[in-house]
Structures are given as structure tokens and as C-alpha cells.
Scaffold this motif. Structure first.
Motif, short mmCIF file in Angstrom:
data_model
loop_
_atom_site.label_atom_id
_atom_site.label_comp_id
_atom_site.label_asym_id
_atom_site.label_seq_id
_atom_site.Cartn_x
_atom_site.Cartn_y
_atom_site.Cartn_z
N ASP A 94 14.38 111.87 59.85
CA ASP A 94 13.44 112.42 58.86
C ASP A 94 12.02 111.90 59.09
O ASP A 94 11.05 112.65 58.97
N ARG A 95 11.89 110.62 59.43
CA ARG A 95 10.57 110.06 59.67
C ARG A 95 9.94 110.69 60.92
O ARG A 95 8.73 111.01 60.93
N LEU A 96 10.73 110.90 61.96
CA LEU A 96 10.21 111.54 63.17
C LEU A 96 9.75 112.96 62.88
O LEU A 96 8.69 113.39 63.33
N ARG A 97 10.55 113.69 62.13
CA ARG A 97 10.17 115.08 61.81
C ARG A 97 8.96 115.13 60.88
O ARG A 97 8.13 116.04 60.98
N ARG A 98 8.86 114.16 59.97
CA ARG A 98 7.70 114.12 59.08
C ARG A 98 6.42 113.85 59.87
O ARG A 98 5.38 114.49 59.65
N ASP A 99 6.48 112.92 60.81
CA ASP A 99 5.32 112.66 61.67
C ASP A 99 5.01 113.87 62.55
O ASP A 99 3.83 114.16 62.82
N THR A 100 6.07 114.57 62.97
CA THR A 100 5.85 115.78 63.77
C THR A 100 5.07 116.82 62.98
O THR A 100 4.11 117.42 63.48
N ARG A 101 5.50 117.06 61.74
CA ARG A 101 4.78 118.04 60.90
C ARG A 101 3.35 117.60 60.64
O ARG A 101 2.44 118.44 60.59
N PHE A 102 3.13 116.29 60.48
CA PHE A 102 1.78 115.79 60.22
C PHE A 102 0.86 116.08 61.39
O PHE A 102 -0.23 116.66 61.20
N TYR A 103 1.26 115.73 62.60
CA TYR A 103 0.40 115.96 63.77
C TYR A 103 0.26 117.45 64.08
O TYR A 103 -0.82 117.90 64.48
N ARG A 104 1.34 118.20 63.90
CA ARG A 104 1.24 119.64 64.16
C ARG A 104 0.30 120.30 63.17
O ARG A 104 -0.46 121.22 63.53
N ARG A 105 0.35 119.86 61.92
CA ARG A 105 -0.54 120.45 60.91
C ARG A 105 -2.00 120.16 61.23
O ARG A 105 -2.86 121.05 61.12
N ILE A 106 -2.32 118.93 61.64
CA ILE A 106 -3.69 118.60 62.01
C ILE A 106 -4.14 119.43 63.20
O ILE A 106 -5.26 119.99 63.22
N HIS A 107 -3.27 119.54 64.21
CA HIS A 107 -3.64 120.32 65.39
C HIS A 107 -3.89 121.79 65.03
O HIS A 107 -4.86 122.40 65.50
N ASN A 108 -3.03 122.34 64.18
CA ASN A 108 -3.20 123.75 63.81
C ASN A 108 -4.48 123.97 63.02
O ASN A 108 -5.17 124.98 63.23
N TRP A 109 -4.84 123.04 62.13
CA TRP A 109 -6.08 123.20 61.38
C TRP A 109 -7.29 123.17 62.31
O TRP A 109 -8.22 123.99 62.17
N PHE A 110 -7.29 122.27 63.25
CA PHE A 110 -8.41 122.22 64.20
C PHE A 110 -8.44 123.48 65.06
O PHE A 110 -9.52 124.00 65.37
N GLN A 111 -7.28 123.98 65.47
CA GLN A 111 -7.25 125.18 66.30
C GLN A 111 -7.76 126.39 65.53
O GLN A 111 -8.53 127.21 66.06
N TRP A 112 -7.35 126.52 64.25
CA TRP A 112 -7.88 127.62 63.45
C TRP A 112 -9.39 127.47 63.26
O TRP A 112 -10.13 128.48 63.27
N GLY A 113 -9.86 126.25 63.08
CA GLY A 113 -11.30 126.03 62.97
C GLY A 113 -12.04 126.44 64.24
O GLY A 113 -13.11 127.05 64.18
N VAL A 114 -11.43 126.12 65.41
CA VAL A 114 -12.04 126.51 66.68
C VAL A 114 -12.07 128.03 66.80
O VAL A 114 -13.07 128.63 67.25
N PHE A 115 -11.00 128.69 66.38
CA PHE A 115 -10.95 130.16 66.47
C PHE A 115 -12.06 130.79 65.62
O PHE A 115 -12.82 131.66 66.08
N PHE A 116 -12.13 130.34 64.35
CA PHE A 116 -13.14 130.94 63.46
C PHE A 116 -14.55 130.59 63.91
O PHE A 116 -15.48 131.41 63.79
N ALA A 117 -14.75 129.37 64.42
CA ALA A 117 -16.08 128.99 64.89
C ALA A 117 -16.48 129.82 66.10
O ALA A 117 -17.65 130.22 66.24
N SER A 118 -15.54 130.08 67.00
CA SER A 118 -15.85 130.91 68.18
C SER A 118 -16.22 132.32 67.76
O SER A 118 -17.20 132.90 68.24
N VAL A 119 -15.40 132.89 66.86
CA VAL A 119 -15.71 134.25 66.39
C VAL A 119 -17.02 134.26 65.62
O VAL A 119 -17.84 135.18 65.76
N GLY A 120 -17.27 133.23 64.80
CA GLY A 120 -18.51 133.17 64.03
C GLY A 120 -19.73 133.05 64.91
O GLY A 120 -20.79 133.61 64.60
N THR A 121 -19.59 132.30 66.00
CA THR A 121 -20.72 132.17 66.92
C THR A 121 -21.09 133.51 67.53
O THR A 121 -22.27 133.91 67.61
N THR A 122 -20.07 134.24 67.96
CA THR A 122 -20.32 135.57 68.55
C THR A 122 -20.92 136.53 67.52
O THR A 122 -21.86 137.28 67.82
#
Length: 393
Positions: A261-289
Motif C-alpha cells: 500500500d505504501r509503494l502504491r501510495r507513493d506511486t500515485r503521488f509521483y504520477r499525479r505530480i508528473h501528470n499535473w506538470f504535463q497538463w501544464g506544459v500542454f496548456f502552456a504550449s497551446v497558449g503560447t501558439t
């Protein structure tokens, strides 16, 4: 089982010399029913060794046709905690000239001391004491961790107003000394005074949230963490004295679900951070264009482009340095592998198909610890620069 068990089946009778010397039949084969008969009749004899076996029972035969079974001792174990896996050939081996007395003596000799034979090192009272100490330890740890979190919150609630308050007061003073630079001085004063009041309330909340002790007064975060380390050290000392290795190994399997459970909880934590940054990069790229296409004038397009470009650079640098996706992948891989081993151990399939349960448990603990060590090595590899990763591997 012949005359010997016949004598054991009736109260008041004892093993006679004739019974002890009676040869076994030529086609004799010991069965678990025969072992049960010897153990159930143990109290009807005056032999000390048989009285030791009074509480020994067959808990579960592996299969109805198997020569192996799990046995337990009612005084040192419970039926739902099967102990050692025993084969009939380990209890008695018939040889030419073996007698009924040899049979009984060898069976009882094998099962006579449950504390040594099965690794129960704790008396029932000490088992109860150890269980209570484990519950107390977990409660003390939870309380200490909660007090640490409260002390940290109190420290931040007091620190932030102390840092921000001088800046707000400085802004308030500058605005009133040079009112010409402030569009609406009345609104400006109300806003800054309200902010000062909020900071005062936050500081008072942090002050009242301080962790106090009747004996020692206010406890700092450093002292609370030291108290937590003392609790851990006391538990380790207590467990090393009162809990044998076999007991700790039995409890290891029950600890694995929390590890997963601790391993999976840490997995969700890091995956969630990565996904938020990736969505931010997507919107920032589209916003720049989009900003470049829609705004021909310098403002506000230039400001938006600066903000989006800065965020893109920040998100790319953070994700590239901390490697959230790789950390999530490694944790997920380790959790899946540990869960696979736990399932194989519970089902008794390879590599945990050995007849001896102790061997399976030892192998399981070794494999799980190997997986966790590999996980820590991969974490260290992510922290190393590229030229040093090969050395870590």
C-alpha cells in the motif's frame, strides 16, 4: 494400533514391560490417526514425556493422502497459527526389530518440548504482554507523529506572520507617506489593515497550537522528534528481548500488505505530480501558439508569452530533474512484484511450493527484501548524474 494403544485407551492402565517389548508387525505403517491416538491418550500414563505431549495436536493434514501435517500446541499456539510442517517419517522410522515401545518413545520424543520443537519462545502470559506492548507502541508512535505535525503547523503559523508582517507594515507606511502614488488611499489602508489583522490572527492560532507537556512545558519539533526516536529504540530493545526470530518471521508476511500500500501510495503521488506538470506544459504550449496568433500588439500578448514561456521552462526543468514519471514507474514495478510474491506464497505455488512452511517463509522474506533493495538502488540511480549512474547500478 495393537495392544499398546489398547492399553492407552483405558484409564488406570499403564504401559507394561510386555507392551514395550512387543514387536511391530512386519507391514507396519505409522499413520496420523495413530499419532492422534497416542497424543489423545497421553494423560492416561505416568510418563513425563507423554504429559508434555498432552497439548500437542494435529492442526491440519496437508492432504488426506499426505504423510505431512501441521501441528500446534494448545498452550503455546492456537489452531489458526499452524506451526511446523512435519512428516511421518520424521516421527518414527520402522526398522527390523522395532517394538511398540520404540514407536511411542520416538513419537513422544519428537513432540515432547513444544517450546524448542516449534520455536514458541513466549509463554501465554508473555504473548499477551507482547501483544499489549505492540498495541501501546503503535499508539505512542501515532500520538508522537500527530504531535510533530501539530508542532510543525504551529511553527509555520507563527513564522509566516513574522516574516510577512514587516513587509505589510512597510507598504502601509510608504503608502501613507506618499499618498500621491496611491490611487485610493482609503481602500488601500483598509486592505493593508485587514491583512495585518489576518496575520495577527494566524500568529495567535499558531501560538495556541503549540505542543505542551505538563512536566516539560512547550515542546519543540526537535524534542518531539527525539521522543519519537526514543519510542522506536525502546520498542526495538523490547522486541529483541521478548520476541524470537520465528515470531518475527511469522509477522513479516502480515506486514507486507502495508508495504504494498505504501509503494502504491507513493506511486500515485509521483504520477499525479508528473501528470499535473504535463497538463501544464500542454496548456502552456497551446497558449503560447494562440497568444502569438491572436495578439499583434505588444501588450498584453508580450506579458502572457513571458509567463507561459517561464512556466514551460520551469516545468521542463522540474520534471527533468526530479524524474517523477521514472519514480512512479519504479515504485509501481516493485509493488507489482512484491504482490506477485505474496500471492504465490499464499497459494503455495513456485517458488513457494516447498513442503516445509518455514523454508517458504524464509525464501519469501529474502525475495521481498531483495526487491526492496533493488528499488532503493533505482532511487539512488535517479539521484545520480549521468556519469555516475553506472557505478550505482
Amino acid at each position: 494400533m495393537g495392544d499398546v494403544l489398547h492399553h492407552l485407551a483405558y484409564e488406570g492402565q499403564r504401559l507394561s514391560e510386555a507392551d514395550m517389548r512387543t514387536p511391530l508387525p512386519g507391514e507396519f505403517a505409522l499413520t496420523w490417526e495413530g499419532v492422534s491416538a497416542i497424543l489423545s491418550a497421553a494423560w492416561k500414563t505416568d510418563k513425563k514425556e507423554l504429559k508434555w505431549a498432552l497439548f500437542v495436536e494435529i492442526a491440519r493434514q496437508v492432504r488426506s493422502t499426505s504423510d505431512g501435517a501441521y501441528i500446534f500446541h494448545r498452550k503455546y499456539g492456537t489452531p489458526d497459527r499452524y506451526k511446523r510442517y512435519v512428516r511421518l517419517e520424521h516421527l518414527f522410522t520402522a526398522e527390523p526389530g522395532s517394538t511398540w515401545g520404540d514407536l511411542v518413545e520416538e513419537v513422544i520424543e519428537t513432540l515432547k518440548d513444544p517450546k524448542q520443537e516449534y520455536g514458541w519462545g513466549l509463554e501465554p502470559a508473555r504473548q499477551h504482554e507482547y501483544a499489549n506492548s505492540a498495541i501501546t507502541y503503535r499508539r505512542d508512535v501515532a500520538t508522537a507523529e500527530r504531535r510533530i505535525r501539530r508542532a510543525l503547523l504551529s511553527r509555520w503559523l507563527r513564522l509566516v506572520p513574522l516574516v510577512v508582517m514587516p513587509l505589510v507594515l512597510a507598504v502601509l507606511g510608504v503608502g501613507n507617506l506618499w499618498p500621491a502614488d496611491v490611487p485610493d488611499l482609503h481602500t488601500f489602508n483598509i486592505a493593508t489593515i485587514a491583512m495585518v489583522l489576518v496575520l495577527v490572527v494566524v500568529f495567535l492560532a499558531g501560538f495556541f497550537l503549540r505542543v505542551k507537556n505538563k512536566e516539560h512545558g512547550v515542546r519543540s519539533v526537535f524534542l518531539l522528534r527525539r521522543d519519537l526516536e526514543i519510542i522506536h529504540d525502546r520498542w526495538i530493545l523490547n522486541a529483541s528481548k521478548t520476541r524470537p526470530t520465528t515470531e518475527r518471521r511469522d509477522g513479516y508476511r502480515e506486514h507486507i500488505p502495508r508495504v504494498i500500500d505504501r509503494l502504491r501510495r507513493d506511486t500515485r503521488f509521483y504520477r499525479r505530480i508528473h501528470n499535473w506538470f504535463q497538463w501544464g506544459v500542454f496548456f502552456a504550449s497551446v497558449g503560447t501558439t494562440a497568444t502569438t496568433a491572436f495578439w499583434d500588439t505588444p501588450q498584453p500578448g508580450k506579458t502572457i508569452l513571458i509567463v507561459l514561456g517561464s512556466f514551460l521552462a520551469f516545468a521542463t526543468a522540474v520534471t527533468g530533474y526530479f524524474k517523477f514519471r521514472e519514480r512512479a514507474y519504479n515504485l509501481q514495478q516493485t509493488a507489482d512484484q512484491v504482490e506477485q510474491h505474496a500471492t504465490a506464497f499464499d497459494l503455495g505455488i513456485p517458488p513457494y511450493a516447498d513442503a516445509d512452511a518455514a523454508v517458504n517463509l524464509e525464501r519469501f522474506a529474502e525475495n521481498v527484501e531483495t526487491l526492496r533493495m533493488e528499488q532503493r538502488k533505482r532511487e539512488q540511480q535517479l539521484e545520480q548524474p549521468h556519469q555516475g549512474q553506472a557505478d550505482v547500478i
